[in-house]
Motif scaffolding. Structure first.
Motif, PDB file in Angstrom:
ATOM      1  N   VAL A   1       9.245   0.728   5.418  1.00 40.36           N
ATOM      2  CA  VAL A   1       8.752  -0.336   4.838  1.00 40.36           C
ATOM      3  C   VAL A   1       7.921  -1.235   5.656  1.00 40.36           C
ATOM      4  N   ARG A   2       8.237  -1.378   6.875  1.00 40.20           N
ATOM      5  CA  ARG A   2       7.549  -2.208   7.723  1.00 40.20           C
ATOM      6  C   ARG A   2       6.277  -1.557   8.135  1.00 40.20           C
ATOM      7  N   ARG A   3       6.184  -0.282   8.550  1.00 43.87           N
ATOM      8  CA  ARG A   3       5.215   0.451   9.019  1.00 43.87           C
ATOM      9  C   ARG A   3       4.181   0.999   7.811  1.00 43.87           C
ATOM     10  N   TRP A   4       4.645   0.994   6.689  1.00 46.71           N
ATOM     11  CA  TRP A   4       3.856   1.102   5.617  1.00 46.71           C
ATOM     12  C   TRP A   4       2.934  -0.244   5.339  1.00 46.71           C
ATOM     13  N   VAL A   5       3.671  -1.029   5.312  1.00 45.55           N
ATOM     14  CA  VAL A   5       2.977  -2.753   5.075  1.00 45.55           C
ATOM     15  C   VAL A   5       2.296  -2.785   6.214  1.00 45.55           C
ATOM     16  N   GLU A   6       2.325  -2.572   7.517  1.00 47.44           N
ATOM     17  CA  GLU A   6       1.380  -2.783   8.663  1.00 47.44           C
ATOM     18  C   GLU A   6       0.107  -1.807   8.504  1.00 47.44           C
ATOM     19  N   ARG A   7       0.167  -0.627   7.697  1.00 46.96           N
ATOM     20  CA  ARG A   7      -0.944   0.068   7.537  1.00 46.96           C
ATOM     21  C   ARG A   7      -1.490   0.462   6.223  1.00 46.96           C
ATOM     22  N   ALA A   8      -1.002  -0.663   5.363  1.00 46.13           N
ATOM     23  CA  ALA A   8      -1.481  -0.765   3.946  1.00 46.13           C
ATOM     24  C   ALA A   8      -2.869  -0.536   3.770  1.00 46.13           C
ATOM     25  N   ASP A   9      -3.074   0.481   2.667  1.00 42.11           N
ATOM     26  CA  ASP A   9      -4.409   0.643   1.974  1.00 42.11           C
ATOM     27  C   ASP A   9      -4.519  -0.604   1.118  1.00 42.11           C
ATOM     28  N   ALA A  10      -5.754  -1.202   0.858  1.00 38.71           N
ATOM     29  CA  ALA A  10      -5.828  -2.340  -0.086  1.00 38.71           C
ATOM     30  C   ALA A  10      -5.908  -1.553  -1.415  1.00 38.71           C
ATOM     31  N   PRO A  11      -5.205  -2.507  -2.580  1.00 40.05           N
ATOM     32  CA  PRO A  11      -5.291  -1.656  -3.806  1.00 40.05           C
ATOM     33  C   PRO A  11      -6.854  -1.591  -4.227  1.00 40.05           C
TER      34      PRO A  11
ATOM     35  N   ARG B   1       5.339   8.807  -9.441  1.00 40.84           N
ATOM     36  CA  ARG B   1       4.902   7.531 -10.127  1.00 40.84           C
ATOM     37  C   ARG B   1       5.240   6.316  -9.269  1.00 40.84           C
ATOM     38  N   GLY B   2       6.461   6.529  -8.747  1.00 41.52           N
ATOM     39  CA  GLY B   2       6.937   5.407  -8.030  1.00 41.52           C
ATOM     40  C   GLY B   2       6.260   5.154  -6.648  1.00 41.52           C
ATOM     41  N   TYR B   3       5.846   6.315  -6.199  1.00 39.40           N
ATOM     42  CA  TYR B   3       5.007   6.138  -4.765  1.00 39.40           C
ATOM     43  C   TYR B   3       3.761   5.580  -5.015  1.00 39.40           C
ATOM     44  N   GLU B   4       3.283   6.165  -6.393  1.00 38.25           N
ATOM     45  CA  GLU B   4       1.933   5.222  -6.493  1.00 38.25           C
ATOM     46  C   GLU B   4       2.099   3.996  -6.857  1.00 38.25           C
ATOM     47  N   THR B   5       2.769   3.524  -7.383  1.00 34.59           N
ATOM     48  CA  THR B   5       3.192   2.016  -7.589  1.00 34.59           C
ATOM     49  C   THR B   5       3.272   1.301  -6.368  1.00 34.59           C
ATOM     50  N   ALA B   6       4.021   1.827  -5.363  1.00 32.56           N
ATOM     51  CA  ALA B   6       4.209   1.374  -4.187  1.00 32.56           C
ATOM     52  C   ALA B   6       2.968   1.080  -3.373  1.00 32.56           C
ATOM     53  N   TRP B   7       2.063   2.558  -3.247  1.00 34.29           N
ATOM     54  CA  TRP B   7       1.075   2.448  -2.859  1.00 34.29           C
ATOM     55  C   TRP B   7       0.070   1.379  -3.027  1.00 34.29           C
ATOM     56  N   ARG B   8      -0.038   1.145  -4.457  1.00 39.44           N
ATOM     57  CA  ARG B   8      -0.851   0.199  -5.002  1.00 39.44           C
ATOM     58  C   ARG B   8      -0.401  -1.183  -4.764  1.00 39.44           C
ATOM     59  N   SER B   9       0.919  -1.438  -4.515  1.00 39.96           N
ATOM     60  CA  SER B   9       1.242  -2.923  -4.685  1.00 39.96           C
ATOM     61  C   SER B   9       1.545  -3.115  -3.142  1.00 39.96           C
ATOM     62  N   ASN B  10       2.042  -2.439  -2.381  1.00 37.53           N
ATOM     63  CA  ASN B  10       2.400  -2.649  -0.850  1.00 37.53           C
ATOM     64  C   ASN B  10       3.475  -3.649  -0.893  1.00 37.53           C
ATOM     65  N   ASP B  11       4.397  -3.574  -1.829  1.00 34.26           N
ATOM     66  CA  ASP B  11       5.723  -4.334  -2.011  1.00 34.26           C
ATOM     67  C   ASP B  11       6.715  -3.661  -1.240  1.00 34.26           C
ATOM     68  N   GLY B  12       7.442  -4.136  -0.324  1.00 38.70           N
ATOM     69  CA  GLY B  12       8.445  -3.832   0.125  1.00 38.70           C
ATOM     70  C   GLY B  12       9.742  -3.311  -0.709  1.00 38.70           C
ATOM     71  N   ASP B  13       9.787  -3.889  -1.773  1.00 43.52           N
ATOM     72  CA  ASP B  13      10.936  -3.519  -2.643  1.00 43.52           C
ATOM     73  C   ASP B  13      10.386  -2.055  -3.498  1.00 43.52           C
ATOM     74  N   ASP B  14       9.303  -2.014  -3.844  1.00 40.75           N
ATOM     75  CA  ASP B  14       8.653  -0.860  -4.662  1.00 40.75           C
ATOM     76  C   ASP B  14       8.626   0.282  -3.502  1.00 40.75           C
ATOM     77  N   ILE B  15       8.384   0.085  -2.166  1.00 43.28           N
ATOM     78  CA  ILE B  15       8.566   0.926  -1.108  1.00 43.28           C
ATOM     79  C   ILE B  15       9.801   1.550  -0.891  1.00 43.28           C
ATOM     80  N   GLY B  16      10.678   0.635  -0.402  1.00 43.44           N
ATOM     81  CA  GLY B  16      12.144   0.735  -0.190  1.00 43.44           C
ATOM     82  C   GLY B  16      12.705   1.409  -1.279  1.00 43.44           C
ATOM     83  N   THR B  17      12.691   1.400  -2.558  1.00 40.84           N
ATOM     84  CA  THR B  17      13.500   2.086  -3.603  1.00 40.84           C
ATOM     85  C   THR B  17      13.098   3.493  -3.559  1.00 40.84           C
ATOM     86  N   LEU B  18      12.152   4.032  -2.924  1.00 38.40           N
ATOM     87  CA  LEU B  18      11.698   5.524  -2.808  1.00 38.40           C
ATOM     88  C   LEU B  18      12.869   6.252  -1.924  1.00 38.40           C
ATOM     89  N   PHE B  19      13.031   5.531  -0.877  1.00 38.72           N
ATOM     90  CA  PHE B  19      13.851   6.300   0.199  1.00 38.72           C
ATOM     91  C   PHE B  19      15.251   5.919   0.435  1.00 38.72           C
TER      92      PHE B  19
END
Length: 130
Positions: free
Chosen positions: A48-58, A8-26
């Motif tokens: 976090v950096r690479r995820w945000v660089e290639r983020a899918d739009a919500p 559920r946290g991964y899906e939240t991070a995928w939707r938000s592309n927020d560094g804090d949401d992503i970082g808390t997973l790893f």
């Protein structure tokens, strides 16, 4: 290891592309393999950096998943999913292998993704259908 909460946290991070949401997973020193044969993203900051660089739009995708198995001895979960990108008319089958550290963060994440439009003919020669 609480795979349901982590997913559920991964899906939240995928939707938000927020560094804090992503970082808390790893974990700080996690490895994220976007394909099993490529060098991983190493460490939370790079993930976090690479995820945000290639983020899918919500809203550009839908994702469904289920846990295929868990190896409690190695704190590893196996997740099968399906990602649909409506605008691209593309659907991917996913297999994720997630190894957890103490505290519930991923220490290693490896994903396999296969474009369903490029299915092989199943005879082992690597050639596609059609």
């Amino acid at each position: 290891m609480d795979i349901e909460t982590w997913m559920r946290g991964y899906e939240t991070a995928w939707r938000s592309n927020d560094g804090d949401d992503i970082g808390t997973l790893f974990t700080d020193d996690a490895e994220y393999f976007t394909e099993p044969w490529t060098p991983p993203w190493r460490g939370r900051d790079e993930i976090v950096r690479r995820w945000v660089e290639r983020a899918d739009a919500p809203g550009d995708w839908t994702f469904s998943w289920h846990v295929v198995g868990v190896d409690a001895g190695t704190a590893t979960a196996f997740v099968q999913g399906e990602t649909c990108y409506a605008e691209l008319a593309t659907t991917y089958s996913n297999l994720w292998v997630i190894r957890f550290a103490d505290g519930g963060r991923a220490a290693s994440f490896t994903e396999w993704w296969m474009d369903q439009a490029h299915a092989s003919d199943g005879d082992g020669d690597g050639e596609e259908l059609g």
